[in-house]
Design an enzyme around this catalytic site. Structure first.
Site, PDB file in Angstrom:
ATOM      1  N   MET A  10       0.866  -1.066   0.046  1.00  0.00           N
ATOM      2  CA  MET A  10       0.078  -0.014   0.073  1.00  0.00           C
ATOM      3  C   MET A  10       0.582   1.285  -0.050  1.00  0.00           C
ATOM      4  O   MET A  10       1.730   1.476   0.866  1.00  0.00           O
ATOM      5  CB  MET A  10      -0.806   0.185   1.203  1.00  0.00           C
ATOM      6  CG  MET A  10      -2.001  -1.182   1.085  1.00  0.00           C
ATOM      7  SD  MET A  10      -3.086  -1.234   2.565  1.00  0.00           S
ATOM      8  CE  MET A  10      -4.236   0.203   2.222  1.00  0.00           C
ATOM      9  N   SER A  11       0.617   2.242  -0.978  1.00  0.00           N
ATOM     10  CA  SER A  11       1.419   3.306  -1.147  1.00  0.00           C
ATOM     11  C   SER A  11       0.938   4.612  -0.373  1.00  0.00           C
ATOM     12  O   SER A  11       1.286   5.551  -0.525  1.00  0.00           O
ATOM     13  CB  SER A  11       1.822   3.573  -2.583  1.00  0.00           C
ATOM     14  OG  SER A  11       0.546   3.829  -3.366  1.00  0.00           O
ATOM     15  N   GLY A  12      -0.445   4.236  -0.261  1.00  0.00           N
ATOM     16  CA  GLY A  12      -1.176   5.456   0.295  1.00  0.00           C
ATOM     17  C   GLY A  12      -1.859   6.306  -1.087  1.00  0.00           C
ATOM     18  O   GLY A  12      -2.692   7.236  -0.574  1.00  0.00           O
ATOM     19  N   GLY A  13      -1.788   5.741  -1.954  1.00  0.00           N
ATOM     20  CA  GLY A  13      -2.603   6.250  -3.151  1.00  0.00           C
ATOM     21  C   GLY A  13      -3.753   5.544  -3.367  1.00  0.00           C
ATOM     22  O   GLY A  13      -4.011   4.407  -2.994  1.00  0.00           O
ATOM     23  N   VAL A  14      -4.744   5.936  -4.532  1.00  0.00           N
ATOM     24  CA  VAL A  14      -5.897   5.541  -4.726  1.00  0.00           C
ATOM     25  C   VAL A  14      -5.975   4.239  -5.228  1.00  0.00           C
ATOM     26  O   VAL A  14      -6.841   3.267  -5.065  1.00  0.00           O
ATOM     27  CB  VAL A  14      -6.674   6.167  -5.629  1.00  0.00           C
ATOM     28  CG1 VAL A  14      -6.037   6.572  -6.893  1.00  0.00           C
ATOM     29  CG2 VAL A  14      -8.142   6.136  -5.704  1.00  0.00           C
ATOM     30  N   ASP A  15      -4.662   3.768  -6.309  1.00  0.00           N
ATOM     31  CA  ASP A  15      -4.947   2.698  -6.835  1.00  0.00           C
ATOM     32  C   ASP A  15      -4.595   1.227  -6.067  1.00  0.00           C
ATOM     33  O   ASP A  15      -5.452   0.363  -6.014  1.00  0.00           O
ATOM     34  CB  ASP A  15      -3.544   2.406  -7.797  1.00  0.00           C
ATOM     35  CG  ASP A  15      -3.716   3.550  -8.772  1.00  0.00           C
ATOM     36  OD1 ASP A  15      -5.063   3.679  -9.241  1.00  0.00           O
ATOM     37  OD2 ASP A  15      -2.868   4.140  -9.304  1.00  0.00           O
ATOM     38  N   SER A  16      -3.763   1.390  -5.069  1.00  0.00           N
ATOM     39  CA  SER A  16      -3.441   0.296  -4.065  1.00  0.00           C
ATOM     40  C   SER A  16      -4.524   0.193  -2.995  1.00  0.00           C
ATOM     41  O   SER A  16      -4.850  -0.747  -2.597  1.00  0.00           O
ATOM     42  CB  SER A  16      -2.011   0.358  -3.486  1.00  0.00           C
ATOM     43  OG  SER A  16      -1.922   1.684  -2.706  1.00  0.00           O
ATOM     44  N   CYS A 105      13.423  -1.452  -8.404  1.00  0.00           N
ATOM     45  CA  CYS A 105      12.413  -1.499  -7.165  1.00  0.00           C
ATOM     46  C   CYS A 105      11.497  -2.757  -7.289  1.00  0.00           C
ATOM     47  O   CYS A 105      11.464  -3.405  -6.248  1.00  0.00           O
ATOM     48  CB  CYS A 105      11.771  -0.296  -6.877  1.00  0.00           C
ATOM     49  SG  CYS A 105      11.097  -0.085  -5.247  1.00  0.00           S
ATOM     50  N   GLY A 129      -1.116  -2.082  -6.595  1.00  0.00           N
ATOM     51  CA  GLY A 129      -1.785  -1.495  -7.429  1.00  0.00           C
ATOM     52  C   GLY A 129      -1.564  -1.114  -8.725  1.00  0.00           C
ATOM     53  O   GLY A 129      -2.108  -0.179  -9.440  1.00  0.00           O
ATOM     54  N   CYS A 203      11.127   8.484  -6.062  1.00  0.00           N
ATOM     55  CA  CYS A 203      10.579   8.521  -4.597  1.00  0.00           C
ATOM     56  C   CYS A 203      11.708   9.239  -3.726  1.00  0.00           C
ATOM     57  O   CYS A 203      11.432   9.834  -2.686  1.00  0.00           O
ATOM     58  CB  CYS A 203      10.130   7.270  -4.013  1.00  0.00           C
ATOM     59  SG  CYS A 203      11.449   6.019  -3.871  1.00  0.00           S
TER      60      CYS A 203
END
Length: 359
Positions: A10-16, A105, A129, A203
């Site tokens: 989970m990246s904190g974005g909407v996709d994940s 990565c 995501g 990042c």
């Protein structure tokens, strides 16, 4: 389906975040994780920098996990990220090449290290995501990586080096949706990240200034050298080869009276070769560090559509096998700015055949 447990990055974005919701709908037991990779900053910088792995990203991911009722952890992958991504990134620039840290990565951190962690915990699947799809070929049993339903967001270019083992343990639930559909799902279930913009930067380089990052984080000294033309004539001084990449026109730091482009970067004699736009085009490349997905290995003379960078369009080409880990790719028409260090990825329709690193 085997185990119903899945570790979701989970990246904190909407996709994940929506990936978690989709997996829950599909009956999986979801464990959310964020990979902590950049922890030597003070807390204020960690909040604003670090892209998908910053403290603000952790906060967003934790809120989503709480909303969906799934367990959530932060895993310390700093050492493996430093070794396999940052050190590689620095070394490639000093070799006169242009690295792709996201591909490194994905290969070493998001899949190899995260999958190892999941398997050690008795979790049989990992998920992300990414806009891509994984299916199993019913004829030969191979796991196949396919493009997402939307070309605009397809991310298979950065995933070509996943192995059969990794793909067999991978779920990519957002690959069947468009970005607009993903945002709509997020709104419907009340996720706070529904309108969060996509992260665009590397990042660990928040200002996109690679040269500054390298000068501040490398033991090697960046040494100025000479601009030369394709015949070897000296045109002026450059500030160090790490500041330049094939195809570059802006930021050369010197005026030539006409548009000039980087044709090649030569670490051997510390020169940067410049030419006009026509000299940036080439019809062939060689590649190594190969990985093939839909087939076990390339066949000499096979036809593919090849993509030489994430933003490039696919182009028809022929693969010629040089040896076990090296190929020559001949395009039907010349391609602009074929860049050593980037990846060439091969497609057959919406199926990823494989790829390699451009030499």
């Amino acid at each position: 389906m085997g185990s119903k447990k899945v570790m979701l990055g989970m990246s904190g974005g909407v996709d994940s975040s929506v990936a978690a919701a989709i997996l829950l709908r599909q009956g999986y037991e979801v464990i959310g994780v964020t990979l902590q990779i950049w922890q030597d900053m003070d807390e204020e910088r960690q909040k604003s920098e670090g892209g998908c792995c910053s403290l603000s990203a952790v906060d967003d991911a934790r809120r989503v996990a709480n909303k969906l009722g799934i367990p959530y952890y932060v895993l310390n992958f700093k050492d493996i990220f430093n070794k396999t991504v940052i050190e590689y990134f620095k070394e490639e620039y000093f070799r006169g090449r242009t690295p792709n840290p996201c591909i490194a990565c994905n290969r070493h951190v998001k899949w190899q290290a995260m999958l190892d962690k999941a398997l050690s915990m008795g979790i049989d699947y990992i998920a992300t995501g990414h806009y891509a799809k994984v299916i199993q070929d019913s004829k030969n049993g191979r796991f196949i990586l396919k493009k997402s339903v939307t070309d605009r967001k397809d991310q298979t270019y950065a995933l070509y080096n996943l192995t059969q083992k990794q793909l067999s343990h991978t779920l990519m639930p957002v690959g069947d949706y468009t970005k607009d559909e993903i945002r709509e799902i997020a709104k419907e279930i009340g996720l706070s990240v529904a309108t969060k913009p996509d992260s665009q930067e590397i990042c660990f380089i928040h200002d996109n200034d690679y040269g500054k990052f390298l000068s501040e984080n490398c033991d090697k000294k960046i040494i100025p050298g000479k601009f030369v033309d394709t015949k070897g004539n000296v045109l002026g001084d450059h500030k160090g080869i790490v500041h330049y990449t094939v195809g570059q026109r802006k930021g050369l730091g010197i005026a030539f009276g006409k548009p000039m482009f980087v044709v090649a970067v030569n670490p051997e004699n510390n020169t940067v070769v410049l030419g006009d736009d026509s000299e940036v085009f080439s019809q062939t490349l060689t590649a190594s560090d190969l990985n093939f997905i839909s087939i076990e290995k390339p066949v000499d003379g096979m036809r593919v559509n090849a993509k030489i960078r994430y933003s490039a369009k696919e182009a028809p080409a022929t693969i010629n096998v040089i040896d076990e880990n090296r190929i020559k790719v001949v395009f039907d028409t010349p391609q602009r700015a074929i860049t050593p260090g980037q990846s060439v990825v091969f497609y057959d329709g919406d199926v990823v055949v494989g790829g390699g690193t451009i030499d």
